[in-house]
Design a protein around this motif. Structure first.
Motif, short mmCIF file in Angstrom:
data_model
loop_
_atom_site.label_atom_id
_atom_site.label_comp_id
_atom_site.label_asym_id
_atom_site.label_seq_id
_atom_site.Cartn_x
_atom_site.Cartn_y
_atom_site.Cartn_z
N ASN A 1 -45.02 104.51 -10.18
CA ASN A 1 -43.64 104.34 -9.72
C ASN A 1 -42.81 105.52 -10.22
O ASN A 1 -43.26 106.29 -11.08
CB ASN A 1 -43.05 103.00 -10.20
CG ASN A 1 -43.06 102.87 -11.71
OD1 ASN A 1 -42.41 103.65 -12.42
ND2 ASN A 1 -43.80 101.89 -12.24
N GLU A 2 -41.62 105.67 -9.69
CA GLU A 2 -40.79 106.84 -9.99
C GLU A 2 -40.41 106.91 -11.47
O GLU A 2 -40.39 107.98 -12.07
CB GLU A 2 -39.53 106.83 -9.12
CG GLU A 2 -39.80 107.17 -7.66
CD GLU A 2 -40.52 108.50 -7.48
OE1 GLU A 2 -40.03 109.50 -8.03
OE2 GLU A 2 -41.57 108.52 -6.82
N GLU A 3 -40.09 105.76 -12.07
CA GLU A 3 -39.69 105.75 -13.48
C GLU A 3 -40.81 106.31 -14.36
O GLU A 3 -40.57 107.17 -15.22
CB GLU A 3 -39.34 104.33 -13.93
CG GLU A 3 -38.89 104.29 -15.39
CD GLU A 3 -38.63 102.87 -15.88
OE1 GLU A 3 -37.58 102.63 -16.50
OE2 GLU A 3 -39.50 102.01 -15.64
N MET A 4 -42.04 105.84 -14.14
CA MET A 4 -43.15 106.28 -14.97
C MET A 4 -43.54 107.73 -14.68
O MET A 4 -43.98 108.46 -15.58
CB MET A 4 -44.35 105.35 -14.79
CG MET A 4 -44.12 103.93 -15.27
SD MET A 4 -43.49 103.84 -16.99
CE MET A 4 -44.93 104.33 -17.91
N LYS A 5 -43.34 108.18 -13.45
CA LYS A 5 -43.58 109.60 -13.14
C LYS A 5 -42.60 110.48 -13.91
O LYS A 5 -42.97 111.53 -14.45
CB LYS A 5 -43.46 109.84 -11.63
CG LYS A 5 -44.63 109.30 -10.82
CD LYS A 5 -44.43 109.56 -9.34
CE LYS A 5 -45.59 108.98 -8.52
NZ LYS A 5 -45.40 109.19 -7.06
N HIS A 6 -41.34 110.04 -13.95
CA HIS A 6 -40.32 110.80 -14.70
C HIS A 6 -40.62 110.77 -16.19
O HIS A 6 -40.40 111.75 -16.90
CB HIS A 6 -38.93 110.22 -14.42
CG HIS A 6 -38.45 110.45 -13.04
ND1 HIS A 6 -37.53 109.64 -12.40
CD2 HIS A 6 -38.78 111.40 -12.12
CE1 HIS A 6 -37.30 110.09 -11.19
NE2 HIS A 6 -38.05 111.15 -10.99
#
Length: 462
Positions: A338-343
């Protein structure tokens, strides 16, 4: 066509690479999770299945492997003076592919002995004193080590005048005598000790980590993975005979357990007004940040960088950072979905690269003397290095890999750190560096040409 199979049993991933050494090209690659908790061969078999889907059936003429499975080779090094023989022993250990947990100086204390017992290292490097110099320290430490509760291989590489006596004190244990890592004051001689440490790794440690059966599937596990990486870095920098290399470089290998940094560069002071403090470091140097890794050692990144900086890099609220770090530390095979974990992974990777290269590179400090301002350089000056080569799963698979790798470069906010200033970023996109280090032992020209094609040309064409 002459197909060769190259296998790298990593702490986190097992990588398999098929190459054609006649046409100097990659036939295919695959990477799978290292199944060290069950049977390491399960991961290897899975990787070979994936590889065959890409290449079709291949009849490999030769098969070679390297390994850093289960976190690599655990070592401690023992020396005399921290800035001299202790540093020399550390250089020998790291250059051999070891993960150095701690370096002890002077005489071992009861507390030191207790720490060593609890850590249970795979190998101990015992050094101390120049040839013909101090013998008391190394003999005392040999006596302390003689009380260890298990037979840990001990490499004796200190004052040659004390070597036989050390071996007598440690009689009944596995001991190996090498040339002194510092035969004369300020002179490093780490190659013999490095060679001995690698041999112990191959003969004793590899079998203890479940690789015996895997060794039957290849022509032999011929070196630790970090040694293969160093061989690749040196070949890429220096070339082979009339085949030119790229010139001086820094390599960053961002892994799940450690972040390894390599430099193939002189690193001498840039001007006559700078004085080198401590030992002159080796032209080819490796450092291991055992507390800095994307999964197993993710808490070390948080500790080194801080939640505030990770929040700024990721855009994630500061209070949420420790929670996500805890999750990653307990889910070591997790891939961001997900985007949060990618960031979060982006921020952690940036922090890991910046911290590891800063520790590897030298530093410059101003000192006022009676004759005026003088600059003291500790470590290597890497500011003029031409290339930074980035590898490791977390770097290679990042969406903004060059932005992460750029954290290895000089930062005006930290002017005392002698990191590369204007180096070109090159990406080991297919994760082949360790494989090329292996290949270089038998086909150096093919290994060099493949690296220049897959790594250097990739970077230039971006």
């Amino acid at each position: 066509m002459k197909p060769i199979l190259l296998v790298d049993f990593g702490s986190t991933n097992t990588k398999v690479t098929a190459v054609d050494v006649e046409d100097c090209r990659i036939l295919g690659t695959a990477a799978v999770y290292t199944t060290v908790e069950t049977d390491i061969n399960e991961g290897l078999d899975h990787g070979l299945e994936i590889l065959e889907k890409e290449t079709g059936p291949l009849d490999f003429e030769e098969r070679y492997a390297c390994s850093s499975a289960a976190g690599g080779l655990k070592m401690i090094s023992i020396g005399l003076v921290p800035d001299l023989t202790a540093q020399a022993s550390r250089e020998a250990s790291l250059g051999a592919g070891a993960k150095v947990w701690k370096t002890y100086s002077f005489q071992l204390t009861k507390g030191d002995f207790k720490e060593i017992e609890e850590y249970h290292p795979d190998i101990i490097l015992l050094t101390g004193g120049t040839d013909g110099g101090n013998t008391e320290n190394i003999l005392y430490n040999a006596q302390v080590l003689s009380a260890l509760s298990y037979d840990c291989p001990i490499v004796i590489a200190g004052n040659r005048n004390a070597a036989d006596q050390c071996q007598e004190i440690l009689k009944g244990r596995s001991t190996f005598v090498c040339e002194n890592v510092m035969p004369r004051l300020g002179e490093l001689n780490v190659i013999p000790a490095q060679k001995q440490i690698r041999e112990i790794f191959l003969k004793r440690i590899v079998q203890g980590k479940g690789l015996s059966k895997a060794a039957d599937l290849v022509s032999g596990i011929i070196m630790p993975t970090p040694s293969a990486m160093m061989e690749a870095m040196e070949l890429l920098a220096e070339g082979w005979e009339d085949h030119p290399g790229l010139g001086e470089l820094v390599g960053v290998d961002l892994g799940g357990a450690t972040t390894d940094v390599y430099s193939v560069a002189e690193g001498n002071p840039a001007n006559v007004g700078t004085v080198l403090k401590g030992l002159q470091e080796p032209y080819s140097k490796r450092s291991v940040e055992g507390d800095i890794g994307m999964r197993y050692s993710v808490h070390g990144i948080l500790e080194a960088v801080g939640d505030r900086k990770l929040s700024l890099l990721s855009g994630i609220p500061r209070k949420r950072i420790p929670e996500l770090v805890d999750f990653l530390g307990s889910h070591t095979d997790y891939i961001p979905d997900n985007e949060e974990m990618k960031h979060m992974d982006f921020a952690l990777a940036c922090g890991a690269v910046e911290t590891a290269v800063s520790r590897h590179a030298g530093t410059l400090e101003q000192v006022y003397t009676p004759t005026g301002l003088t600059f003291l350089q500790t470590g290597k000056d890497l500011r003029k290095v031409k290339y930074v080569v980035a590898t490791g799963g977390a770097l290679i698979h990042a969406e903004n890999v060059k932005e992460v790798a750029a954290k290895a470069l000089y930062d005006p906010g930290a002017p005392n750190s002698l990191r590369p200033e204007n180096a070109k970023i090159l990406i080991d996109q297919k994760y082949i560096l360790a494989a090329m280090g292996l290949l270089s032992q038998y086909y150096p020209v093919a290994a060099l040409e493949i690296m220049k094609k897959e790594i250097a040309d990739y970077g230039h064409n971006e």
